[in-house]
Structures are given as structure tokens and as C-alpha cells.
Scaffold this active site. Structure first.
Site, PDB file in Angstrom:
ATOM      1  N   ASP A 332      33.647 -19.245  -1.816  1.00 15.28           N
ATOM      2  CA  ASP A 332      33.968 -20.521  -1.168  1.00 15.28           C
ATOM      3  C   ASP A 332      32.974 -21.594  -1.592  1.00 15.28           C
ATOM      4  OD1 ASP A 332      32.046 -18.898   0.193  1.00 15.28           O
ATOM      5  OD2 ASP A 332      32.025 -20.370   1.820  1.00 15.28           O
ATOM      6  N   GLU A 333      33.404 -22.824  -1.467  1.00 13.38           N
ATOM      7  CA  GLU A 333      32.544 -23.994  -1.626  1.00 13.38           C
ATOM      8  C   GLU A 333      31.692 -23.958  -2.897  1.00 13.38           C
ATOM      9  OE1 GLU A 333      31.782 -25.793   2.696  1.00 13.38           O
ATOM     10  OE2 GLU A 333      30.618 -23.973   2.367  1.00 13.38           O
TER      11      GLU A 333
END
Lengths: 577, 577
Positions: A332-333
Site C-alpha cells: 500500500d501507499e
């Protein structure tokens, strides 16, 4: 101690019977079983020699022994009492447990159904289940039916329960990187999960802030990346937690978040981490140029061969320590700004390469390795849905990849199942338990004006138990085919503003709301949301959890339990539904 | 155990010195002292035979003994370390305390100032104060300067502190009626307050939900109105708490909320309570016709003579149990609908009488009695400012009446001081610690739509520490005359959704934010709000409180302390100010 005859006379039973609550079952089992029949509302005393007869099993036997102790020592005193007729002449002397297949492992989708009967006139109760994991659920139900002060215990008789979960994946995520939790905190959480029939402890072990996991092949990661030598999880700790999980029917699903969220890896291996130890939002830069989405920078460098050497060592060690067939890889991210700080990456991009190609290279160099270790990979939705850096579905084989959604509520769930992937729902709008306590950033200029105190928390407001309870994780999906791809959900406790001081109160009873919603649903027989009816039951369950040593937060004044219906928002509201 | 020489070599000191924080004092005392001078940044070892020389005093001696133990046993290990030069050749062997007037009582406005010096070259430190209460503040400061592992303790030398509070009333309100708290919870709270130099424990003892206070003249109130025989405060409990308060320099200010919020009185005396045990918002009625502002109805009947008999007995007993010169009489949220349910009141109103006349009658029949007991009466602002039921200022003598404000932020403070009354500020917009956790009402139709989870809490959002810290309680007042009427402020923990499981984490460290704001203010030497600089200090103090047994909630990942400045919202933001 009461005499037995006096005990008979004042026998009461926990009950929500009142004009407004006539549809409520007068036994408080949380989560509410799918089918419960108890027509005569009779009770029976538990024999002081009560025993549980069960097959031997590596983990189940410990569970049986634990419940046997709990039943005899809990001394549950119902907060709402109602007279109940005690059946005389005999006592319940045993619970006989039958398990169809003792070899069924604690994997996603294992049959957790059970039936539990306490027939009138029999000195034995019967619990049947396909798996020991289902039998554990039944034991929990049995334990919640017992009340009284030992040895004067009793429970309902003439009762039949048929129960099974709506969703196979019912989890709690705990982030042990931003702040550290002790092994006892984790075990207490698993114990509470089991009492709520939750079955997946999603352990977000590492992140940019600390790397508390001691790995035999890569000891320097924790030695240098943990908050301190006393703030680590040794292989012995992990083994203890995993074993504890099995004994409670709770899978321990490890997450090693990469290639983003890896600043802590840079303490041991600065060369494999880009933008390590830099200010997360450089002065004069816009949000799109940030180096991380919050303080704590660092991403693994996908162009450095050493990266893969370390990552594979980590994966191999983690797979050895965690028998769970799912492995969460994070993903993620991943932020453009961070990778761009690296000269090699800059040059790759200048030559026409893309950031998504870098992510694909990373996935292609790690996912097959995880799969080769007999693991199904779970990634956060970003890997497929991120606007800037995402992987092509071709590098994310559907049979080996599950995606966990956290943005845009039901929208992203739809997108993921429409793309053919299985999904675990942990929507930040509904399931993020850390939200609503303000921001953790220092010197935040939004506080310059007094009164702007609500801000700072990107996912505010606080997610109430009702919000969690009411969320339908398959909302908006078009057909059974799509709905079947939704494995279940997880509430998440990210630890920017949580540690052991607030662990229990942040998790409970809100995770209990998830537990019932995913086990037997959030609607009554008529299909109407039942949060109105659930409040008293959840409140009672919360008090029982507190007595069991879980510091769940209160949701109402005690007065509300003592005066059923009187704390409702509107009079007779239940009848209006 | 470290050897002394090794100990010297690795001597570190808690410090926030960094390019961005050069103005921060490198000693973490919370609340920050008004004036602290420590030019040479030198430290000295504490003698293993360290003693405190102080005058004997009924309460102060216990305080001295407690600090002596704390200093030698706390073993404070700073989370942020910075080298400091240890002065060699001698150790600090004593703290000599001088108190100008040992007879000054712990009343509002007592002089709490102190000076504390640890001169270079002297084996004694010196603490001087006008009162023992000021000396207790100085002892707390001294204790916060000590670090190390016993017997290898040290503290700064060549340091001089001159300190005094901006406001005399610095309080925490705890509601023990909606949910019950044990005596140990209350004492732990008082201990934490003292460590934060807070000095008023405003004990909202009774309300509609339960009446936990055992009163010799009116024993039936608690016998019937408490949640249970184990959920009461006996005279011995109160005496213990009051004594504990004195030993910690914390006034214990009792609130007996009348004539509203008295449903629990009706359990013993149904005849003196109107609308008891009725549904709070009758079906089909509008908000203005409610019987109470939340579930839990009941108001004392001002037309029943028996009311005054009971109330005076209560007041007399409370005054006996609580030596504190302020007596809080409540008088908030008197609701028209509740009184109107009573036939006698209805007939009074039909004959041209007004609701406000009823309140005035109540005040006139109780306030003079309270005053006759040598007490100053504190009421909630409603008694003067309520739109529907309020008393004429003529029945609220200014010399005997203080008003506590909770609505409309600074607006109502202005209105109260403009009317000439002294005021205690506990604005719900800034100081209500219970807000933001959703509503407690059952079956609230706002939850029918999924995603409406933020609602239900009338005073949402959560009050962050920044919001509390930044609030200026004299904001908008026109002159010194008006500002002098502001005695101080209180954060309030109402207990609809709080009990002992969350007490510490709801109160701390947010009450610490109030504590500094009211002690030494929220601005730096340049007059700029210092919350940006305060975050690391508050974070450090929070960890120290946790080690002292107060379960304060975390405000940031530990990583932020380890990386000063890196968790700020913007780089170099402090320099921009």
C-alpha cells in the site's frame, strides 16, 4: 454462599423481555446465533461434577480444558434478571462433543458450523461440529449460556442452537510497528477475539516506524530497526502467539508491508531503502510530491538486487514462523516522491521507465517466491487501484492473490470483485478503529485557530459500534458470483495513537459489532437492521467481557441496562420498524 | 547495575535541543514553569542519603514523604537523551523547604507560587513557598527533574525556577452517577492531577442515573438510588478521598446537582420528584417538550415542602463531609416538560405562575441555607442564562455565587462576567472529554443509513489536546476587571460512555493540556501559541505518567519522540512562526 433452596427461589435469568423487546432472545450470546430455539424458557443446574467429553486433539484439547475452567470459575451474574423456571430432579452432568473430521486445518473457509442441544430430561448436552474450530465456537456459545456463582451454576435447558458464520474471514488488524505491544497484549486480544468468534488476527508487524520481528536469517532488521531490545517479538514469542491462536481458533496472519512502509529496514540496510530518514513532506512541496503519506519515510528500492535478497530471507523466515496459508505483503501507499529521490530510479524514469513498472518488477520478484512457499498473497488494494503506481493484473494472478480494500467504502470492493479478485473488506470509513482522536502531527497549522480541534485525523469521525455493525460489506455487488468473492472483513487498529494503554478500549466492544455483523448479520428475521435491538445485548456482552479481563469501553450508562428501552432515541421505535 | 564511572560516561539528559527547537527548555517539567534558568546545562548526582528537610504539617508531611519515595524509586529513564555535563566532587544531599505561612488553607486563590534553586557548589537545594500548597507544586517540579536508576540518580544543577499559576482554579470534573468509579479510580485521578499541578477535583457525585453518596441523615438516597450496595461512597470513602486530596494539594469540590438531574432521588422519595421514571422524549413530542435532555428523567418538585427537608439534610451532610468552601449546586438543564407533568405545578402555571418563579423559589429556599453553612455556591450557567427557566440575578447574590459555563464557548463567559459574576470555564466545545465517541442512545434512527456513524454525540468531535491547549478562557473579555472574574477552568468527563475501563485514557494527557494552559499559558515569550513546541514535551510527559501508573493515551508513535521534528505537519514550521 446461598443455600440451594434459597438459590432456587431467587433464580433469575438474563432477559430482555419487555413490551418493546419481545422479539429479542432472552439469552445473551454474542454474536447472536443464526438459529436458537428455547421454547419453554426453562433452566437446569450444572452438576458440580460437570465434565466435557471430547476427542483428543493437539489444539482442541487445550480449548476444552480452558472452557471447562471458564464455565466453573466465571461466576457470571447477569445484569438484567428475569425469573426462569428451574428444572428439578437432575443436573446437567456433561457436554458431549462430536467432531466429524478432526484433521480439518484452521484455514480460510474451514467449516465452523456447529449444533448445540441441551434436551430436557437428559443429563448430557450435545455439541456437534464438522471441525474442531466449529466445536470451539460451540464451546464459546455454551460458556455464554452459563450463569450463577460456583458451584451453583445453571443454564438453559430444552434449547437447540444451529449456528454458522456468514463470512469465513472475520478479523482484527493490529499494527505493532508504530507503537509496540507486549506479547500479553496480543494474547489477550486473541482471547477476546475467540470469545467473539472472530477468527483472523491480522498482525501488521512491521512498518516504517519500527521492525520488531526477530528473524534468524536477518537478525539485524530487529536489532537495529526495533524500538529497543525489549520491544521485539522473538521466534519464541511468535511461536507462543501462533500456538495460542490455534488453541483459540484464531489464525495469525502476518503482514510484512513492502515495498512502501519500510523506513525501519533502513536502519540495518540503508542501501536498500530510498528516501530513508527524510522529512516526509519537504518544505515547499505539494502533497503529490510527499515522500510518505505520513511521517516515517522509506521504501524498498526495486532496482537494488540486495533488496530481493533481504526480502526473500524475510519471507522465508516468516513463512517458517507462521503456518497460516495467507501471507500479507502490504504493497500500500507506494509514493512516487520517495522512489524519485534515488538516482538509479531517477535515471530509470528518465529513460522512459514508469513507476508502475518498478512496482511490477518488485511484485514479479517477490510474489512468485511467496507462492512457492505455498502461500496465498494478500495485498492492499493500492497494488491494483492506486492512481499513480499500480501493477497490471497480469502480475497479480487471481488464484494466488487476495486484495484488501480500505478506501472509498463499497466502491473499491466493487472494483476489486469486478476485476475477479477475492477481497477482504476493511473500509476506513467504517472499520478503522483509530480514527477520530485528532491528528498526531506536531505543529499542525490547522490548530492555529482555537476551536479547530476536530481536524487532523484524516479518517475522522470516530467509528461508532453502530457504524461498524450496520456496514454491509457486499453492498452494491451485482450477483452471488461477486458476493462470493468477498471473503469477509477486518476492523483495523493502526497505532499512531494507540498502544497497550488503550488497546482493549479501542478494540472492544466495537470489534464485537463487526463480529456479529459478519457471523450472523445485522438484520432481524424481517430483514430490518437490528442495531436497535442489539444495543442492550452488546452492552451486556461488554460487561461480561470486562469481567473476563478485557477492558472494553462502555457504550451507555449502566442505568440503560437497568431500564430496558428507556435509553432509546424514540419511544416504541422498535415497534415502528 | 552500571558502575558509577560507566554511568558518568553515558550520562544523558532529556533534551529537545535540535535546530527547530532551540527555544525549548531541555528539561521536561509539565506544566512548563513560568521562569526557568539553567544557563550551564550541568547536572549533579543525588546523594544516596538524600533527604528533604521540611516543616511539619498535617498534610504537607505526607506529601514530602511521598515525594521522597517517588524521587528514589521512580527510576525515570528519559526517552530523548542528550549529553549533559555531570558536576563532580560532591552530590546533592538535601532539599530544604521553607514555607512562609503554614496555616494558609487549601482554598481558591491561595498562593501557590514557589521558587526552587539548585545552586552550583551547594549540597542543598532550596524550595521556598508562601503556602504548603505552593511547596507541593515545587516538590512535583523537583521530582520531574530527577532521572536515572536508583541509586544512580541525578538532576540539573545551577538551575533556578520561579513559578506560579495564571489561574487559581484548575480542575477536572468527574461524573460518578452515570457510571460508578471505585475509590481507587478517584484517588489515582487525584494523584495524576497533583502531578499536573491541577488543584480542583470537581466531583459530580449524583445525577438522575444513580445516587452513590451515603449520607447519614438520608441513608435511603444511596440505599435505593445507588447502582448497588457495592457501588456507593461511604462517609469513610469520602473522608479518605478528601484527606488524599489535601495531601496532594487538590481540593475536592462536591456537586449535588439539583433541582434537575435528580431522578435517582425518586427511588427513595418518589413524592419529591416530578416526571420520575418516564420516557425522556415522549412519543410524538418535540424536543422542547422533552422531559429531560437525555434519558434519565426526574426533577425535584419546588412546590413540595418535603423537597426542602431532604435537600437541606443532604446539604448539611455534604458540608460536613467536604471541608471545601465551594459547594456546587448544579441547577443545569431544568426542563419545562418535566415540571409540567406535576398537577400542582400545572395548576401553579395555570394561575399565572412561571417556570422561572419555580426555579427562583427553589434557589431562594436552598442557596441561603448553603451560604449559612459558610459555603460559596457554584451553579451551572443555566441558572442565569437558560432561555426558558432562569433565576433573576437578585436571587443569585454575586458575593456568594459563582457560575460555571459550558455552552457557546467564549460567548457565555462574556455574558456571565458582564453580569458581574465570577466564572469557571468548562466550555463543552473545548473541555468536554467525553465527546466524539458517538451517541449512547439506543435505536437511534440516524444510524438507519449506513455511514452515518459520526453522529449521535451532541458535542462531537473529540476534543484533541491541541484544542484544549489552545483555548483562551478569557478570550474576548474587555478589560482586566472582567478577566479577574474568570477563576479558571475545568475539563469535564461525563460518564455516559466512560467508566473505570477508560478513565485514565479519557482524562490523560488531555487534562495535562488544560493544566499547562491554565498554569503557565499556551504561548511562548513572543506571544505565539506554543502547541507546536509542546507536542514533544507533552508526549514525554505522557510516557512518564504511564510509568507512574496513569494509563494516559498515546498521542503519537514513539518514533516521533525518537526523531524530533520529523512528525511535524510542515518542515521548519516553528521557524516560520
Amino acid at each position: 454462599m446461598l443455600s440451594l433452596s434459597k438459590f432456587h427461589m431467587i433464580l433469575f435469568f438474563m432477559s430482555l423481555v419487555s413490551p418493546n423487546l419481545s422479539n429479542a432472545i432472552p439469552i445473551n450470546i454474542w454474536p447472536k446465533p443464526r438459529l436458537l430455539s428455547w421454547p419453554q424458557h426453562k433452566a437446569i443446574a450444572l452438576s458440580p461434577y460437570f465434565t466435557i467429553l471430547s476427542p483428543q486433539h493437539q489444539y482442541f484439547s487445550a480449548s476444552v480444558s480452558r472452557y471447562h475452567n471458564l464455565i466453573r470459575s466465571e461466576n457470571h451474574s447477569p445484569l438484567i434478571t428475569h425469573p426462569v423456571k428451574l428444572t428439578k430432579g437432575y443436573t446437567l452432568s456433561s457436554l458431549v462433543i462430536n467432531v466429524t473430521d478432526l484433521s480439518l486445518p484452521l484455514h480460510h473457509g474451514v467449516n465452523e458450523s456447529y449444533t448445540l442441544s441441551i434436551p430436557i430430561g437428559s443429563i448430557s448436552a450435545h455439541l456437534s461440529a464438522h471441525s474442531v474450530w466449529g466445536a470451539m465456537r460451540g464451546l464459546e456459545t455454551f460458556s455464554q449460556m452459563v450463569w450463577g456463582r460456583s458451584p451453583h451454576l445453571c443454564l438453559p435447558v430444552g434449547i437447540h442452537i444451529q449456528d454458522s458464520p456468514l463470512f469465513g474471514h472475520r478479523g482484527v488488524l493490529l499494527d505493532t510497528s508504530r507503537n509496540y505491544y507486549g506479547v500479553d497484549d496480543i494474547m489477550r486480544t486473541i482471547k477476546a477475539m475467540s470469545a467473539n468468534k472472530l477468527n483472523v488476527f491480522h498482525w501488521h508487524i512491521t512498518d516504517s516506524h519500527s521492525f520488531p520481528l526477530v528473524l534468524p536469517s536477518e537478525p539485524s532488521l530487529a536489532a537495529k530497526g526495533a524500538y529497543g531490545p525489549d520491544m521485539v517479538y522473538t521466534p519464541e514469542d511468535v511461536s507462543k502467539i501462533v500456538q495460542f491462536g490455534f488453541e483459540h481458533g484464531v489464525r495469525v496472519l502476518p503482514e510484512i508491508d513492502t515495498p512502501g512502509h519500510t523506513g525501519s529496514w533502513g536502519e540495518a540496510y540503508p542501501d536498500i531503502v530510498t528516501c530513508g530518514n527524510m522529512f516526509w513532506l519537504p518544505a515547499g512541496k505539494s502533497w503529490s510530491e510527499r515522500l510518505a503519506s505520513e511521517p516515517g519515510t522509506g521504501q524498498l528500492n526495486p532496482l537494488t538486487p540486495k533488496t530481493y535478497e533481504v526480502v526473500r530471507n524475510v519471507i522465508r523466515d516468516v513463512v517458517k514462523q507462521f503456518p497460516e496459508p495467507f501471507f500479507h505483503g502490504g504493497a500500500d501507499e507506494v509514493v512516487p516522491g520517495c522512489w524519485k529521490t534515488d538516482p538509479a530510479i531517477s535515471s530509470f524514469l528518465s529513460s522512459g521507465g514508469t513507476l508502475s513498472q518498478l512496482l511490477e518488477k518488485y511484485i514479479n520478484s517477490t510474489l512468485p517466491y511467496i507462492v512457492s512457499q505455498n502461500r496465498t498473497v494478500v495485498y492492499w488494494e493500492d497494488v491494483l487501484l492506486d492512481a499513480q503506481i499500480k501493477a497490471d493484473p497480469s502480475v497479480l494472478p487471481k488464484e494466488h492473490t487476495i486484495l484488501q480494500t480500505w478506501n472509498n467504502g463499497p466502491e473499491n470492493t466493487k472494483r476489486i470483485v469486478a476485476a475477479g479478485y477475492r477481497v477482504i473488506v476493511s473500509s476506513s470509513e467504517f472499520y478503522y478503529l483509530d480514527c477520530g482522536h485528532g491528528g498526531f502531527l506536531g505543529n499542525d497549522s490547522q490548530y492555529d485557530q482555537q476551536g479547530r480541534g476536530g481536524g487532523g485525523s484524516w479518517c475522522a469521525p470516530f467509528k461508532t459500534w453502530q457504524s461498524i455493525y450496520n456496514y454491509d460489506i457486499t453492498d452494491g455487488l451485482v450477483d452471488e458470483e461477486e458476493r462470493k468473492l468477498v471473503l469477509g472483513g477486518e476492523v483495523a487498529l493502526w497505532s499512531e495513537q494507540a498502544d497497550s494503554t488503550v488497546l482493549d478500549s479501542r478494540l472492544w466492544p466495537r470489534a464485537s459489532a463487526l463480529a456479529e455483523s459478519l457471523w450472523s448479520g445485522n438484520r432481524d428475521e424481517r430483514g430490518v437492521k437490528r442495531y436497535g435491538e442489539a444495543v442492550d445485548r452488546l452492552n451486556l456482552w461488554r460487561y461480561r467481557m470486562v469481567k473476563r479481563g478485557i477492558g472494553a469501553e462502555p457504550i451507555q450508562p449502566l442505568w440503560c441496562l437497568r431500564n430496558p428501552g428507556m435509553c432509546n432515541a424514540a419511544q416504541d421505535a422498535l415497534e415502528d420498524q
